[in-house]
Design a protein around this motif. Structure first.
Motif, PDB file in Angstrom:
ATOM      1  N   LEU A   1     -35.162  27.364   6.875  1.00  0.00           N
ATOM      2  CA  LEU A   1     -35.471  28.446   7.816  1.00  0.00           C
ATOM      3  C   LEU A   1     -35.171  28.095   9.261  1.00  0.00           C
ATOM      4  CD1 LEU A   1     -38.858  29.669   6.274  1.00  0.00           C
ATOM      5  CD2 LEU A   1     -36.584  30.705   6.038  1.00  0.00           C
ATOM      6  N   THR A   2     -35.203  26.812   9.612  1.00  0.00           N
ATOM      7  CA  THR A   2     -34.948  26.437  11.003  1.00  0.00           C
ATOM      8  C   THR A   2     -33.469  26.522  11.322  1.00  0.00           C
ATOM      9  OG1 THR A   2     -35.312  24.748  12.670  1.00  0.00           O
ATOM     10  CG2 THR A   2     -34.628  23.986  10.504  1.00  0.00           C
ATOM     11  N   ASP A   3     -33.140  26.668  12.596  1.00  0.00           N
ATOM     12  CA  ASP A   3     -31.736  26.722  13.006  1.00  0.00           C
ATOM     13  C   ASP A   3     -31.241  25.365  13.525  1.00  0.00           C
ATOM     14  OD1 ASP A   3     -32.967  26.499  15.419  1.00  0.00           O
ATOM     15  OD2 ASP A   3     -32.412  28.490  16.140  1.00  0.00           O
ATOM     16  N   TRP A   4     -32.082  24.346  13.500  1.00  0.00           N
ATOM     17  CA  TRP A   4     -31.704  22.970  13.832  1.00  0.00           C
ATOM     18  C   TRP A   4     -31.139  22.825  15.247  1.00  0.00           C
ATOM     19  CZ3 TRP A   4     -32.610  19.087  10.148  1.00  0.00           C
ATOM     20  CH2 TRP A   4     -32.953  19.547   8.871  1.00  0.00           C
ATOM     21  N   ARG A   5     -31.514  23.705  16.159  1.00  0.00           N
ATOM     22  CA  ARG A   5     -30.961  23.636  17.505  1.00  0.00           C
ATOM     23  C   ARG A   5     -31.372  22.356  18.234  1.00  0.00           C
ATOM     24  NH1 ARG A   5     -33.141  28.587  20.896  1.00  0.00           N
ATOM     25  NH2 ARG A   5     -32.544  29.669  18.985  1.00  0.00           N
ATOM     26  N   PHE A   6     -32.459  21.740  17.780  1.00  0.00           N
ATOM     27  CA  PHE A   6     -32.911  20.510  18.433  1.00  0.00           C
ATOM     28  C   PHE A   6     -31.937  19.347  18.234  1.00  0.00           C
ATOM     29  CE2 PHE A   6     -34.708  20.701  14.184  1.00  0.00           C
ATOM     30  CZ  PHE A   6     -34.404  19.459  13.658  1.00  0.00           C
ATOM     31  N   LEU A   7     -30.950  19.549  17.348  1.00  0.00           N
ATOM     32  CA  LEU A   7     -29.970  18.501  17.118  1.00  0.00           C
ATOM     33  C   LEU A   7     -28.838  18.514  18.151  1.00  0.00           C
ATOM     34  CD1 LEU A   7     -29.537  18.493  13.219  1.00  0.00           C
ATOM     35  CD2 LEU A   7     -30.808  16.873  14.649  1.00  0.00           C
ATOM     36  N   ARG A   8     -28.854  19.447  19.115  1.00  0.00           N
ATOM     37  CA  ARG A   8     -27.754  19.542  20.081  1.00  0.00           C
ATOM     38  C   ARG A   8     -27.526  18.199  20.788  1.00  0.00           C
ATOM     39  NH1 ARG A   8     -27.092  19.849  25.279  1.00  0.00           N
ATOM     40  NH2 ARG A   8     -29.348  19.868  25.644  1.00  0.00           N
ATOM     41  N   GLY A   9     -28.623  17.598  21.302  1.00  0.00           N
ATOM     42  CA  GLY A   9     -28.486  16.322  22.014  1.00  0.00           C
ATOM     43  C   GLY A   9     -27.952  15.207  21.144  1.00  0.00           C
ATOM     44  N   PRO A  10     -28.562  14.960  19.986  1.00  0.00           N
ATOM     45  CA  PRO A  10     -28.033  13.916  19.107  1.00  0.00           C
ATOM     46  C   PRO A  10     -26.570  14.148  18.701  1.00  0.00           C
ATOM     47  CG  PRO A  10     -30.253  14.496  18.441  1.00  0.00           C
ATOM     48  CD  PRO A  10     -29.860  15.485  19.491  1.00  0.00           C
ATOM     49  N   VAL A  11     -26.203  15.421  18.447  1.00  0.00           N
ATOM     50  CA  VAL A  11     -24.807  15.720  18.079  1.00  0.00           C
ATOM     51  C   VAL A  11     -23.871  15.393  19.236  1.00  0.00           C
ATOM     52  CG1 VAL A  11     -23.194  17.593  17.540  1.00  0.00           C
ATOM     53  CG2 VAL A  11     -25.379  17.425  16.329  1.00  0.00           C
ATOM     54  N   GLU A  12     -24.267  15.733  20.486  1.00  0.00           N
ATOM     55  CA  GLU A  12     -23.453  15.398  21.661  1.00  0.00           C
ATOM     56  C   GLU A  12     -23.226  13.890  21.749  1.00  0.00           C
ATOM     57  OE1 GLU A  12     -24.108  18.594  25.287  1.00  0.00           O
ATOM     58  OE2 GLU A  12     -25.350  16.794  25.161  1.00  0.00           O
ATOM     59  N   ARG A  13     -24.329  13.128  21.611  1.00  0.00           N
ATOM     60  CA  ARG A  13     -24.221  11.673  21.761  1.00  0.00           C
ATOM     61  C   ARG A  13     -23.374  11.051  20.645  1.00  0.00           C
ATOM     62  NH1 ARG A  13     -29.596  12.664  23.329  1.00  0.00           N
ATOM     63  NH2 ARG A  13     -30.381  12.184  21.234  1.00  0.00           N
ATOM     64  N   LEU A  14     -23.584  11.520  19.412  1.00  0.00           N
ATOM     65  CA  LEU A  14     -22.813  10.990  18.289  1.00  0.00           C
ATOM     66  C   LEU A  14     -21.323  11.306  18.443  1.00  0.00           C
ATOM     67  CD1 LEU A  14     -22.805   9.582  15.516  1.00  0.00           C
ATOM     68  CD2 LEU A  14     -23.162  11.840  14.476  1.00  0.00           C
ATOM     69  N   ALA A  15     -21.021  12.545  18.833  1.00  0.00           N
ATOM     70  CA  ALA A  15     -19.614  12.930  19.009  1.00  0.00           C
ATOM     71  C   ALA A  15     -18.974  12.145  20.147  1.00  0.00           C
ATOM     72  CB  ALA A  15     -19.516  14.433  19.277  1.00  0.00           C
ATOM     73  N   THR A  16     -19.701  11.947  21.227  1.00  0.00           N
ATOM     74  CA  THR A  16     -19.174  11.168  22.354  1.00  0.00           C
ATOM     75  C   THR A  16     -18.841   9.751  21.920  1.00  0.00           C
ATOM     76  OG1 THR A  16     -20.396  12.489  23.971  1.00  0.00           O
ATOM     77  CG2 THR A  16     -19.695  10.285  24.654  1.00  0.00           C
ATOM     78  N   GLU A  17     -19.731   9.165  21.123  1.00  0.00           N
ATOM     79  CA  GLU A  17     -19.517   7.793  20.651  1.00  0.00           C
ATOM     80  C   GLU A  17     -18.307   7.709  19.736  1.00  0.00           C
ATOM     81  OE1 GLU A  17     -21.705   4.490  17.781  1.00  0.00           O
ATOM     82  OE2 GLU A  17     -22.860   6.180  18.575  1.00  0.00           O
ATOM     83  N   LYS A  18     -18.206   8.638  18.787  1.00  0.00           N
ATOM     84  CA  LYS A  18     -17.125   8.576  17.806  1.00  0.00           C
ATOM     85  C   LYS A  18     -15.760   8.935  18.394  1.00  0.00           C
ATOM     86  CE  LYS A  18     -19.843   7.248  14.610  1.00  0.00           C
ATOM     87  NZ  LYS A  18     -19.788   5.816  14.222  1.00  0.00           N
ATOM     88  N   LEU A  19     -15.702   9.883  19.320  1.00  0.00           N
ATOM     89  CA  LEU A  19     -14.429  10.295  19.907  1.00  0.00           C
ATOM     90  C   LEU A  19     -13.988   9.381  21.039  1.00  0.00           C
ATOM     91  CD1 LEU A  19     -14.783  14.201  20.006  1.00  0.00           C
ATOM     92  CD2 LEU A  19     -13.581  12.806  18.329  1.00  0.00           C
ATOM     93  N   GLY A  20     -14.930   8.631  21.602  1.00  0.00           N
ATOM     94  CA  GLY A  20     -14.577   7.745  22.688  1.00  0.00           C
ATOM     95  C   GLY A  20     -14.329   8.481  23.981  1.00  0.00           C
ATOM     96  N   ARG A  21     -14.901   9.646  24.122  1.00  0.00           N
ATOM     97  CA  ARG A  21     -14.784  10.445  25.342  1.00  0.00           C
ATOM     98  C   ARG A  21     -15.980  11.391  25.409  1.00  0.00           C
ATOM     99  NH1 ARG A  21      -9.361  12.861  22.977  1.00  0.00           N
ATOM    100  NH2 ARG A  21      -9.506  10.838  21.940  1.00  0.00           N
ATOM    101  N   GLN A  22     -16.220  11.915  26.575  1.00  0.00           N
ATOM    102  CA  GLN A  22     -17.411  12.751  26.776  1.00  0.00           C
ATOM    103  C   GLN A  22     -17.298  14.073  26.029  1.00  0.00           C
ATOM    104  OE1 GLN A  22     -20.203  11.743  28.506  1.00  0.00           O
ATOM    105  NE2 GLN A  22     -21.126  13.599  27.672  1.00  0.00           N
ATOM    106  N   VAL A  23     -18.389  14.407  25.311  1.00  0.00           N
ATOM    107  CA  VAL A  23     -18.486  15.689  24.621  1.00  0.00           C
ATOM    108  C   VAL A  23     -19.710  16.424  25.155  1.00  0.00           C
ATOM    109  CG1 VAL A  23     -18.792  16.860  22.408  1.00  0.00           C
ATOM    110  CG2 VAL A  23     -17.369  14.797  22.547  1.00  0.00           C
ATOM    111  N   VAL A  24     -19.517  17.686  25.565  1.00  0.00           N
ATOM    112  CA  VAL A  24     -20.608  18.515  26.083  1.00  0.00           C
ATOM    113  C   VAL A  24     -20.758  19.723  25.170  1.00  0.00           C
ATOM    114  CG1 VAL A  24     -21.433  19.895  28.016  1.00  0.00           C
ATOM    115  CG2 VAL A  24     -20.224  17.736  28.437  1.00  0.00           C
ATOM    116  N   LEU A  25     -22.024  20.056  24.844  1.00  0.00           N
ATOM    117  CA  LEU A  25     -22.302  21.166  23.938  1.00  0.00           C
ATOM    118  C   LEU A  25     -23.464  21.977  24.502  1.00  0.00           C
ATOM    119  CD1 LEU A  25     -21.559  22.402  21.184  1.00  0.00           C
ATOM    120  CD2 LEU A  25     -23.226  20.864  20.132  1.00  0.00           C
ATOM    121  N   GLU A  26     -23.213  23.257  24.765  1.00  0.00           N
ATOM    122  CA  GLU A  26     -24.269  24.104  25.318  1.00  0.00           C
ATOM    123  C   GLU A  26     -25.294  24.505  24.270  1.00  0.00           C
ATOM    124  OE1 GLU A  26     -22.548  27.441  27.247  1.00  0.00           O
ATOM    125  OE2 GLU A  26     -21.536  26.251  28.815  1.00  0.00           O
ATOM    126  N   ASP A  27     -24.857  24.720  23.056  1.00  0.00           N
ATOM    127  CA  ASP A  27     -25.807  25.181  22.027  1.00  0.00           C
ATOM    128  C   ASP A  27     -25.324  24.723  20.659  1.00  0.00           C
ATOM    129  OD1 ASP A  27     -27.986  26.361  20.896  1.00  0.00           O
ATOM    130  OD2 ASP A  27     -27.120  28.375  20.844  1.00  0.00           O
TER     131      ASP A  27
END
Length: 651
Positions: free
Chosen positions: A23-49
């Motif tokens: 039932l949840t939309d998991w929006r609280f994962l925005r920050g962790p997803v940003e950090r994980l993507a930044t680490e894996k891509l080797g460049r800054q990733v920004v995500l508004e939602d």
């Protein structure tokens, strides 16, 4: 009771967790997803939602996504997107496979680049671990308001694409997406527009999507409409193709198919692809003024592609095939030249070089049959048949045949392009060509009868027709057996004014042609006569001389020897000199003036005595035709060969 309560509590907690996960939309994962993507891509990733609906096929929605470019690259952002939706299957993730049922992108701009060393800006900086990268499968794609810029220094490509959704028409193909594209590839410009289904079924769906394209690559125009499916898998294609351009060679390097230089063309057909095979069936079109039809296939193989074609033409214009062997059409160029090159200096043998890299880039098996042949000049070609086999840089024309003057010109030619200088082996034969059709524009020849046979064997090396003939070694033999020839023509060659005048007044007659023989030895491009004889009941004509294939020059002399007595004869050797482009026929003036001078001197003594030097006593004798022909067994056999079926028709 206590155990039951504990189990009930655990089950309740699990149910609550599952319910919360669903039932949840998991929006609280925005920050962790940003950090994980930044680490894996080797460049800054920004995500508004970030939103996610956890299901067996989980839906993930990203809003306001921005991904930085690699350091020192421009522009600063590699990717910006207003909205991205991904449908991913969970179970395949357990075996390191990423299966995306759908990737939908709306309002995005991407900048992809690869430099000359092969380094690009889309490869991950690091992997999860030391294991192999995950297998990624994308089954469907939807794009709207998407722009992609692509700069590839390895492929020498600079391209851009814009995708927008469009309203599906009420009838006709269900096009839901419009793609506009353009750019340059190997310094050649391209661009156009395509329409496809709103969602592209890219993998494993079994449902092809409608497809239409109208594009230009340089001067080439391509239109195609039909169905395309699984482009990242088996890439099935079934489209109606219409392609046109100034020459087929401009398709290279857009496709790895080294087609020859041709006049303007347009070809239509049904193009199908299954796996690594392309088939063009029901082909119909024109190349220059030549019509073409048939079927062709193109197979992409590991070492080099394979082209197969079975082609037919109702009317084949030889000027359209000229560029295949290096013949240039000088007509357009002459319009812009202030001072055209004098004909006496003009070279006529083709000098354009064959493209070695293209002869080694593909294998081919092609046949072409034409019912009628058109050719400039006094050539008596009837029909045409050729079988071209190209394998590992060796091109064979086995055979290359023409219907010629009611007979056949048959040839087998091999060009070995496996070394920098092409080595060529040619065997050419003329079978039963009729004299009265050899020179259709010469009226006196139209009354002649008899058949010509020829046998030519040449070996040479060179990268153009001119270079090959200029270095050729071999033999040339020609023989004419039986038949008759115009007596007026023979007497004119012998400068017999009295008999020629008699035939003009009383009508031309034919004289028996006992034989005509020509043999040449060819060494380093120089053809030197070994025997050159034309023998009739009335006159024997002996000849000798050379044909310089390297410099395109003629040096031949013919000496008529009448066999009958006649007056008003100014017999003199006739020289054929000059170039192939401007041959010149000359009379030996010294011999002619000697007779004329004697005639003038005697005229002072007695006017009737002036005829004495012009009286011919007939010193000519019969040539040893049997002996001459015995040395030309192959040419004589060709002259006496049975008439080819259907070659006896008048033209």
């Amino acid at each position: 009771m206590r155990t039951k309560r504990i189990l009930a509590a655990v089950v309740g907690i699990i149910v609550l967790l599952v319910a919360a996960a669903l039932l949840t939309d998991w929006r609280f994962l925005r920050g962790p997803v940003e950090r994980l993507a930044t680490e894996k891509l080797g460049r800054q990733v920004v995500l508004e939602d970030f939103r996610m609906r956890l299901r067996p096929v989980t839906r993930i929605r990203l809003h306001g996504l921005a991904v930085d470019n690699i350091p020192d690259a421009r522009p600063e952002r590699m990717l910006e997107a207003e909205s991205i939706e991904v449908h991913v299957r969970l179970l395949p993730l357990l075996r390191r496979a990423v299966v995306l049922d759908l990737l939908s992108v709306d309002g995005a701009q991407a900048h992809l680049a690869r430099d000359a060393s092969g380094a690009n800006n889309w490869t991950l900086a690091t992997q999860d671990d030391g294991g192999p990268p995950p297998d990624v499968v994308l089954r469907a794609l939807s794009l709207n308001r998407v722009k992609v810029n692509y700069d590839d220094r390895v492929l020498k490509a600079d391209a851009h694409l814009q995708a927008d959704s469009m309203e599906t028409p009420a009838s006709g193909p269900a096009y839901g997406m419009k793609l506009e594209f353009g750019g340059r590839y190997h310094d050649a410009a391209f661009g156009g527009v395509a329409r496809t289904g709103g969602i592209l079924a890219l993998r494993d769906s079994g449902t092809p999507f409608p497809f239409f394209i109208d594009a230009k690559g340089g001067p080439t125009r391509i239109r195609a409409e039909g169905l395309v499916g699984d482009p990242f898998g088996d890439a099935t294609v079934d489209v109606a193709l219409d392609i046109a351009g100034p020459t087929l060679s401009t398709l290279y390097p857009y496709i790895n198919l080294p087609l020859p230089t041709t006049p303007p063309y347009r070809i239509k057909g049904r193009l199908k692809r299954a796996g690594m095979n392309f088939d063009l069936s029901g082909m119909a079109g024109t190349i220059g003024s030549t019509d073409i039809s048939g079927d062709a296939s193109y197979e992409m193989r590991g070492d080099k592609p394979m082209l197969r074609a079975r082609l037919k033409s109702r009317v084949l214009d030889m000027k359209d095939l000229g560029p295949l062997i290096g013949v240039r059409d000088d007509a357009p160029a002459q319009k812009t030249q202030a001072a055209p090159r004098p004909a006496v200096d003009r070279r006529i043998l083709p000098d354009a070089e064959f493209r070695l890299e293209r002869l080694n880039a593909i294998d081919a098996d092609v046949t072409l049959d034409a019912g009628d042949v058109r050719v400039r000049g006094p050539w008596a070609f009837d029909d045409f048949s050729a079988h071209l086999i190209l394998h590992d840089g060796v091109l064979k024309l086995v055979p290359l045949n023409f219907g010629y003057a009611g007979g056949e010109l048959r040839s087998d030619i091999t060009l070995d392009a496996r070394q920098p200088v092409i080595r060529t082996d040619a065997r050419i034969g003329v079978q039963r060509a009729r004299l009265n059709r050899l020179f259709p524009d010469v009226k006196l020849m139209q009354k002649s009868e008899g058949t010509l046979g020829a046998d030519v064997k040449l070996k040479t090396a060179g990268n153009s027709i001119r270079a090959m003939l200029g270095r050729a070694d071999g033999t040339v033999g020609m023989a004419v057996t039986g038949g008759e020839i115009s007596n007026l023509l023979v007497e004119a060659i012998g400068l017999d004014a009295s008999q020629a005048l008699g035939f003009l007044i009383g009508g031309d007659k034919e004289t028996r042609l006992r034989c005509a023989v020509a043999t040449f030895g060819v060494k380093d491009g120089i053809a030197t006569s070994q025997a050159l004889v034309i023998d009739t009941d009335d006159t024997r004509i002996d000849g000798h001389g050379t044909i310089d294939l390297r410099n395109e020059r003629l040096a031949l002399r013919f000496e008529p020897r009448p066999k009958d007595k006649s007056i008003l004869v100014a017999r003199s050797p006739i020289d054929i000199v000059g170039t192939f482009g401007a041959p010149d026929f000359k009379i030996d003036k010294a011999s002619l003036f000697a007779r004329a001078g004697a005639s003038v001197a005697l005229a002072f003594i007695n006017p009737l005595a002036a005829l004495i030097p012009l009286i011919e006593t007939g010193p000519g004798t019969d040539a040893d035709c049997q002996g001459l022909l015995s040395n030309l067994r192959e040419a004589r056999r060709n002259a006496d060969a049975p008439a080819p079926k259907g070659k006896g028709k008048a033209r």
